[in-house]
Design a protein around this motif. Sequence first.
Motif, PDB file in Angstrom:
ATOM      1  N   UNK A   1       7.292   9.228   6.628  1.00  0.00           N
ATOM      2  CA  UNK A   1       8.217   9.241   5.501  1.00  0.00           C
ATOM      3  C   UNK A   1       7.410   9.118   4.202  1.00  0.00           C
ATOM      4  N   UNK A   2       7.900   9.644   3.106  1.00  0.00           N
ATOM      5  CA  UNK A   2       7.129   9.654   1.856  1.00  0.00           C
ATOM      6  C   UNK A   2       7.174   8.355   1.065  1.00  0.00           C
ATOM      7  N   UNK A   3       7.916   7.354   1.539  1.00  0.00           N
ATOM      8  CA  UNK A   3       8.226   6.168   0.728  1.00  0.00           C
ATOM      9  C   UNK A   3       7.004   5.455   0.147  1.00  0.00           C
ATOM     10  N   UNK A   4       5.962   5.237   0.975  1.00  0.00           N
ATOM     11  CA  UNK A   4       4.811   4.471   0.482  1.00  0.00           C
ATOM     12  C   UNK A   4       4.122   5.205  -0.665  1.00  0.00           C
ATOM     13  N   UNK A   5       4.091   6.534  -0.592  1.00  0.00           N
ATOM     14  CA  UNK A   5       3.447   7.308  -1.656  1.00  0.00           C
ATOM     15  C   UNK A   5       4.318   7.397  -2.902  1.00  0.00           C
ATOM     16  N   UNK A   6       5.605   7.585  -2.722  1.00  0.00           N
ATOM     17  CA  UNK A   6       6.514   7.600  -3.874  1.00  0.00           C
ATOM     18  C   UNK A   6       6.442   6.264  -4.612  1.00  0.00           C
ATOM     19  N   UNK A   7       6.440   5.176  -3.847  1.00  0.00           N
ATOM     20  CA  UNK A   7       6.390   3.837  -4.449  1.00  0.00           C
ATOM     21  C   UNK A   7       5.064   3.602  -5.159  1.00  0.00           C
ATOM     22  N   UNK A   8       3.957   4.034  -4.538  1.00  0.00           N
ATOM     23  CA  UNK A   8       2.640   3.846  -5.148  1.00  0.00           C
ATOM     24  C   UNK A   8       2.538   4.587  -6.479  1.00  0.00           C
ATOM     25  N   UNK A   9       3.037   5.811  -6.520  1.00  0.00           N
ATOM     26  CA  UNK A   9       3.003   6.576  -7.773  1.00  0.00           C
ATOM     27  C   UNK A   9       3.846   5.887  -8.837  1.00  0.00           C
ATOM     28  N   UNK A  10       5.026   5.419  -8.446  1.00  0.00           N
ATOM     29  CA  UNK A  10       5.902   4.738  -9.410  1.00  0.00           C
ATOM     30  C   UNK A  10       5.232   3.492  -9.971  1.00  0.00           C
TER      31      UNK A  10
END
Length: 244
Positions: free
Chosen positions: A151-160
């Motif tokens: 799932x993309x969640x860890x990367x989306x959160x890191x960018x945010x």
Amino acid sequence: MTAHRFFSWTPAAVVFDCDGTLMDTERHWVDARDMVLREYGCTPSAEFSEQARGLHYTECGRLMAEAADRPDLTKDMTDTLLDRFRELVAANPTTMPGAPELVHSAVQFAPLAVASNCPLEVVESCLGLAGLRECFRHIVVPDAAIRPKPHPDVYVTAARLCGVDPGDALAVEDSHCGVQAAAAAGMRVLGVGAQPGEKEQALADWWVDSLEEPTVQGWADARIPTQDTGQADAGASGAGAIDS
């Protein structure tokens, strides 16, 4: 993104995977999985190792319990897996070739984060032992609100957390599971490791056998702003700021 455009592009943030990308710990996961399977009377297979590569450790525990035909032992096998992995890492913490050099160059032109499927304390410990922890502003791992890779969640959160749009950030990954997650987040992807299959190749913007390749360090060094001595010293003191 074409190769030419990638080489001329400067990411607004760089987000690294940990296992197999920053730290040479993927082999520890393999060994830990093999040890646990043998403890429960199963013979490890190459197919199982490839299937489990890059997955969250709880998912690995579930797969091991299924392989042992004992789904009731999922929690026990998961806990044992994490214990064995921690023991192996503590005995031999090693960085991947070229990883420290890339981190130390990248932190001079962009905020850095880690997006990992490992428990937070494991990532913190690994990076601390490697002397890299202070380079990363954020460490993102799965929790009740953040799903694990693919799932993309860890990367989306890191960018945010780094204050950038995912499309302006670079992910550095070694596994198909991780490349899937980063690409789904909308990030550019630098893949590292043995040349992948067509699926991974299609998802990654650039793939290298090792972060030690001169083209990787050359690309990173070319992004570092030219500063006078006083400015460089000031920038260095701020680059290691931690806000995780």
